[in-house]
Design a protein around this motif. Structure first.
Motif, mmCIF file in Angstrom:
data_model
loop_
_atom_site.group_PDB
_atom_site.id
_atom_site.type_symbol
_atom_site.label_atom_id
_atom_site.label_comp_id
_atom_site.label_asym_id
_atom_site.label_seq_id
_atom_site.Cartn_x
_atom_site.Cartn_y
_atom_site.Cartn_z
ATOM 1 N N ARG A 80 0.819 -1.227 0.000
ATOM 2 C CA ARG A 80 0.000 0.000 0.000
ATOM 3 C C ARG A 80 0.847 1.270 0.000
ATOM 4 N NH1 ARG A 80 -1.782 4.310 0.226
ATOM 5 N NH2 ARG A 80 -3.708 5.110 1.172
ATOM 6 N N TYR A 81 1.987 1.223 0.697
ATOM 7 C CA TYR A 81 2.805 2.414 0.872
ATOM 8 C C TYR A 81 4.216 2.240 0.309
ATOM 9 C CZ TYR A 81 -0.636 4.186 4.228
ATOM 10 O OH TYR A 81 -1.790 4.643 4.823
ATOM 11 N N ASP A 82 4.751 3.344 -0.164
ATOM 12 C CA ASP A 82 6.181 3.434 -0.460
ATOM 13 C C ASP A 82 6.842 3.817 0.860
ATOM 14 O OD1 ASP A 82 8.702 3.815 -1.445
ATOM 15 O OD2 ASP A 82 8.254 5.719 -2.426
ATOM 16 N N VAL A 83 7.429 2.830 1.542
ATOM 17 C CA VAL A 83 7.919 3.029 2.907
ATOM 18 C C VAL A 83 9.396 3.402 2.904
ATOM 19 C CG1 VAL A 83 8.112 2.048 5.216
ATOM 20 C CG2 VAL A 83 6.261 1.296 3.710
ATOM 21 N N TYR A 86 2.584 9.189 7.628
ATOM 22 C CA TYR A 86 2.125 8.719 6.325
ATOM 23 C C TYR A 86 1.185 9.733 5.704
ATOM 24 C CZ TYR A 86 -1.761 7.073 9.252
ATOM 25 O OH TYR A 86 -2.788 6.995 10.160
ATOM 26 N N ASP A 118 0.369 7.936 -0.618
ATOM 27 C CA ASP A 118 0.987 6.613 -0.783
ATOM 28 C C ASP A 118 2.384 6.536 -0.185
ATOM 29 O OD1 ASP A 118 -1.245 5.653 -2.168
ATOM 30 O OD2 ASP A 118 -0.491 6.400 -4.087
ATOM 31 N N MET A 119 2.769 7.573 0.567
ATOM 32 C CA MET A 119 4.108 7.616 1.139
ATOM 33 C C MET A 119 4.051 7.428 2.659
ATOM 34 S SD MET A 119 6.426 9.553 3.014
ATOM 35 C CE MET A 119 5.734 11.206 3.043
ATOM 36 N N ALA A 120 5.011 6.674 3.186
ATOM 37 C CA ALA A 120 5.120 6.502 4.634
ATOM 38 C C ALA A 120 6.588 6.568 5.041
ATOM 39 C CB ALA A 120 4.508 5.171 5.074
ATOM 40 N N LEU A 158 0.847 1.500 10.583
ATOM 41 C CA LEU A 158 0.600 1.515 9.132
ATOM 42 C C LEU A 158 -0.267 0.337 8.716
ATOM 43 C CD1 LEU A 158 4.176 2.451 7.838
ATOM 44 C CD2 LEU A 158 2.163 3.939 7.958
#
Length: 239
Positions: A25-28, A42, A45-47, A68
């Motif tokens: 789900r996220y670009d971590v 977060y 789409d960024m965390a 998250l």
């Protein structure tokens, strides 16, 4: 300071599945920072998970990862509660913003701790203040004084009462017996206690896999309404 952590020291067979779900789900981005505490942020789409420089505690890292994970699972109750309480004029003018964020945070913790333990992580590393009692005698002294008739401590006592209730209920350390504190809080202000206790029992029973979004909205809205009505009856405009 190293630019970025060695992820092989933070992810293993215990938290790999949760990491994969979050990454779907996220670009971590995981980074070291100068603080002693772990943080997660977060947006869209960024965390970003920030960890103390050189601290390779997979337990503490997984705590942030689970925040998250709840978001990926569309567990929205904590966010709705924070939004509704902040946007309500009466509530936000009486209760501190720190308390509102605290309530939101411990709602997440209530759903995270069982997952954290099932994964095999250490209970005592779930929170930095695990070994600290969440309520002391002097807190109750202020609360009880604040609920006396015409007390100048009324607003302070209400904020402290609500904060200590949620801190006690979400405390992960089973060695602390808070029963006497909760009994005195209920005696000091039964109607407020019932509102908080009813809400917390609903939080505990929520299933992050099956509870539908509309129920999160209803639960947050009902809690906001009941708290607002209680404050309207118990705090004068002069206080």
């Amino acid at each position: 300071m190293e630019d970025s952590p060695d992820m092989s020291k933070l992810i293993d067979n215990r938290n790999q599945e949760v990491w994969n779900v979050v990454k779907s789900r996220y670009d971590v981005n995981v980074v070291f920072h100068g603080s002693r505490e772990h943080h997660v942020f977060y947006q869209n789409d960024m965390a970003r998970i920030s960890i103390p420089a050189g601290d390779y505690s997979a337990d503490s890292f997984t705590h942030e990862l689970l925040h998250l994970y709840l978001e990926v699972k569309e567990f929205r109750l904590s966010g709705f509660v924070l939004l509704f309480l902040k946007e309500n004029k009466r509530i936000s003018s009486i209760l501190t913003i720190g308390l509102l964020h605290h309530i939101s945070n411990v709602i997440d913790h209530a759903k995270m701790l069982p997952l954290y333990l099932q994964m095999g992580f250490k209970r005592e590393l779930f929170l930095m203040d695990y070994c600290e009692r969440k309520c002391e005698e002097y807190h109750l002294t202020i609360i009880e004084a604040g609920f006396q008739k015409d007390s100048l401590l009324r607003v302070t006592a209400i904020d402290l009462y609500i904060g200590k209730f949620f801190a006690i209920k979400s405390c992960p350390n089973p060695s602390f017996d808070y029963t006497p504190f909760l009994s005195r809080m209920r005696e000091a202000e039964p109607s407020l206690y019932e509102i908080l206790d009813k809400f917390w029992k609903a939080v505990v029973t929520l299933n992050i896999e099956t509870t539908e979004l509309h129920y999160h909205l209803e639960l947050a809205g009902d809690f906001k309404d009941e708290l607002e009505q209680w404050l309207a009856l118990n705090v004068s405009e002069q206080q």
